[in-house]
Scaffold this motif. Structure first.
Motif, PDB file in Angstrom:
ATOM      1  N   ARG A  36      42.762  48.108 -25.479  1.00  6.99           N
ATOM      2  CA  ARG A  36      42.893  48.180 -26.716  1.00  6.99           C
ATOM      3  C   ARG A  36      43.862  49.398 -26.957  1.00  6.99           C
ATOM      4  NH1 ARG A  36      37.058  47.613 -29.501  1.00  6.99           N
ATOM      5  NH2 ARG A  36      37.387  49.914 -29.478  1.00  6.99           N
ATOM      6  N   PRO A  37      44.574  49.504 -28.092  1.00  6.18           N
ATOM      7  CA  PRO A  37      45.435  50.691 -28.438  1.00  6.18           C
ATOM      8  C   PRO A  37      44.860  51.888 -28.404  1.00  6.18           C
ATOM      9  CG  PRO A  37      46.002  48.741 -29.920  1.00  6.18           C
ATOM     10  CD  PRO A  37      44.775  48.545 -29.145  1.00  6.18           C
ATOM     11  N   ASP A  38      43.381  51.750 -28.665  1.00  2.18           N
ATOM     12  CA  ASP A  38      42.709  53.225 -29.005  1.00  2.18           C
ATOM     13  C   ASP A  38      42.369  53.674 -27.506  1.00  2.18           C
ATOM     14  OD1 ASP A  38      40.656  51.188 -28.229  1.00  2.18           O
ATOM     15  OD2 ASP A  38      39.442  51.724 -30.250  1.00  2.18           O
ATOM     16  N   GLY A  39      42.653  53.140 -26.506  1.00  8.99           N
ATOM     17  CA  GLY A  39      42.325  53.491 -25.260  1.00  8.99           C
ATOM     18  C   GLY A  39      41.164  53.097 -24.602  1.00  8.99           C
ATOM     19  N   VAL A  40      40.475  52.119 -25.240  1.00 13.73           N
ATOM     20  CA  VAL A  40      38.957  51.648 -24.858  1.00 13.73           C
ATOM     21  C   VAL A  40      39.204  50.147 -24.196  1.00 13.73           C
ATOM     22  CG1 VAL A  40      36.832  50.426 -25.743  1.00 13.73           C
ATOM     23  CG2 VAL A  40      37.944  52.445 -26.945  1.00 13.73           C
ATOM     24  N   TYR A  41      38.520  50.292 -22.984  1.00  9.07           N
ATOM     25  CA  TYR A  41      38.696  48.884 -22.235  1.00  9.07           C
ATOM     26  C   TYR A  41      37.487  47.898 -22.414  1.00  9.07           C
ATOM     27  CZ  TYR A  41      41.818  51.606 -18.865  1.00  9.07           C
ATOM     28  OH  TYR A  41      42.773  52.274 -18.245  1.00  9.07           O
TER      29      TYR A  41
END
Length: 361
Positions: A36-41
């Motif tokens: 995701r754009p927030d860096g969460v896989y």
């Protein structure tokens, strides 16, 4: 009114409690790892129109998944050399179990279930001994490890079960790696990839090696048609301009057939096939190349290339409809191609979809 919890408790006591199905997870057609754009896989479910039906966070980058044959459970595997695999109830988003590779091992990002879903098989690297392992986990006991056996080679990557049997097929990529060396390839001068057919206790039923000219063609990813034909995608470890055919078909007891496009389309792949899939009717087989930004579709009967589709950073691939294919990209696109040349952009998401698109139904 009797409280719902009391009703459910009574049903569970009688063994009549409703069983969760894939409909409770939004009826996904596919599962795939994403960023995701927030860096969460995450692990995502996608329906046939490319819309996200569920999304569950992962502790690190995922690679592929294994889907339970009867329950709405998906096993999200870490990218090599990761050591985790999360068992996720896709109907609730809850983690059921965490499968951890034994000390001295790491996963290769793929797994397969036995026909009844009672056992999970995982490809692993015994990195100090430089040997491939298939781990066995009991899904009836919270995915407890209950055994292991040799994979039949070095660097086992993908693993599938032949339909209607308990026979496993393993893509032994042939490349030795060690976590202390990152993703460095330690044995290119001597690597020998193979395709191994194994019983559930590790007995080797058949092994297939390509000729010496294909020694550097690492066999990495697999799909299997209902009649047991195995499609295997390869990644060339030499000069991309000298790469041979990146796609092969094999039936037990016969010699493999290699499929390749004409020179210009072949060179577009840059020696790298990322995923492979049969169409639902098994008449077509396709590969993706994120390096080349293409999807190539072949006729399985004679190996003729039917289409080379430009698709930037496309890698995830699966069947869609009777003869079509669905593919995903690192740019968040989900698209569909069917014979006749029609390419349809199903959806786009603010996600970087990872390497594989695993079909649920």
């Amino acid at each position: 009114m009797v409280p719902r919890r009391t009703v459910l408790g009574g049903l569970m006591a009688t063994g009549l409690a409703p069983t969760a199905t894939w409909a409770d997870a939004g009826q996904p057609t596919y599962v795939t790892a994403a960023l995701r754009p927030d860096g969460v896989y995450t692990l995502c479910g996608l329906d046939g129109a490319g819309q996200i039906t569920f999304e569950v966070p992962l502790p690190a980058r995922g690679h592929a998944a294994a889907v339970h044959p009867t329950r709405p459970e998906a096993i999200a595997f870490a990218r090599r050399p990761g050591t985790f695999a999360l068992v996720i109830d896709c109907s609730t988003g809850h983690q059921i179990a965490r499968v951890t590779a034994p000390e001295g091992r790491h996963f290769y990002g793929h797994g397969a279930f036995s026909a009844d879903g009672s056992l999970l098989y995982t490809t692993e690297n015994d990195f100090d001994a430089a040997r491939g392992i298939v781990g066995i986990w009991d899904a009836r006991q919270g995915y407890r490890r209950v055994g292991e056996f040799a994979s039949g080679g070095i660097g086992p990557h993908d693993i599938l079960r032949l339909p209607g049997t308990e026979t496993l097929v393993v893509a032994n990529g042939g490349i030795e790696t060690h976590p202390d060396s990152g993703r460095a390839k330690l044995n290119l001068p001597t690597m020998r990839p193979d395709l191994s057919y194994l019983t559930p206790d590790g007995t080797v039923l058949e092994q297939v090696e390509l000729d010496a000219d294909h020694r550097l063609a690492s066999i990495r990813h697999l799909d299997v048609s209902p009649d047991g034909t195995v499609a295997f995608a390869m990644q060339w470890q030499g000069d991309p301009n000298e790469a041979p055919a990146p796609l092969g078909l094999h039936q037990r007891g016969s010699s493999p057939a290699l499929l390749s496009a004409d020179n210009a389309d072949h060179l577009e792949l840059q020696g790298y096939a990322g995923s492979v899939a049969f169409s639902n009717d098994s008449q077509l087989v396709a590969i993706t190349s994120p390096r080349g930004g293409v999807v190539q579709v072949f006729r399985a009967s004679d190996g003729a290339i039917l289409r080379s589709i430009t698709a930037v950073d496309a890698c995830g691939l699966s069947s869609h409809s009777d003869r079509g294919f669905c593919y995903t990209s690192g740019e968040g696109h989900v698209a569909f191609w069917e014979p006749g040349g029609r390419t349809v952009a199903l959806s786009a998401h603010p996600r970087a979809f990872d390497n594989h698109l695993i079909r649920v139904s």
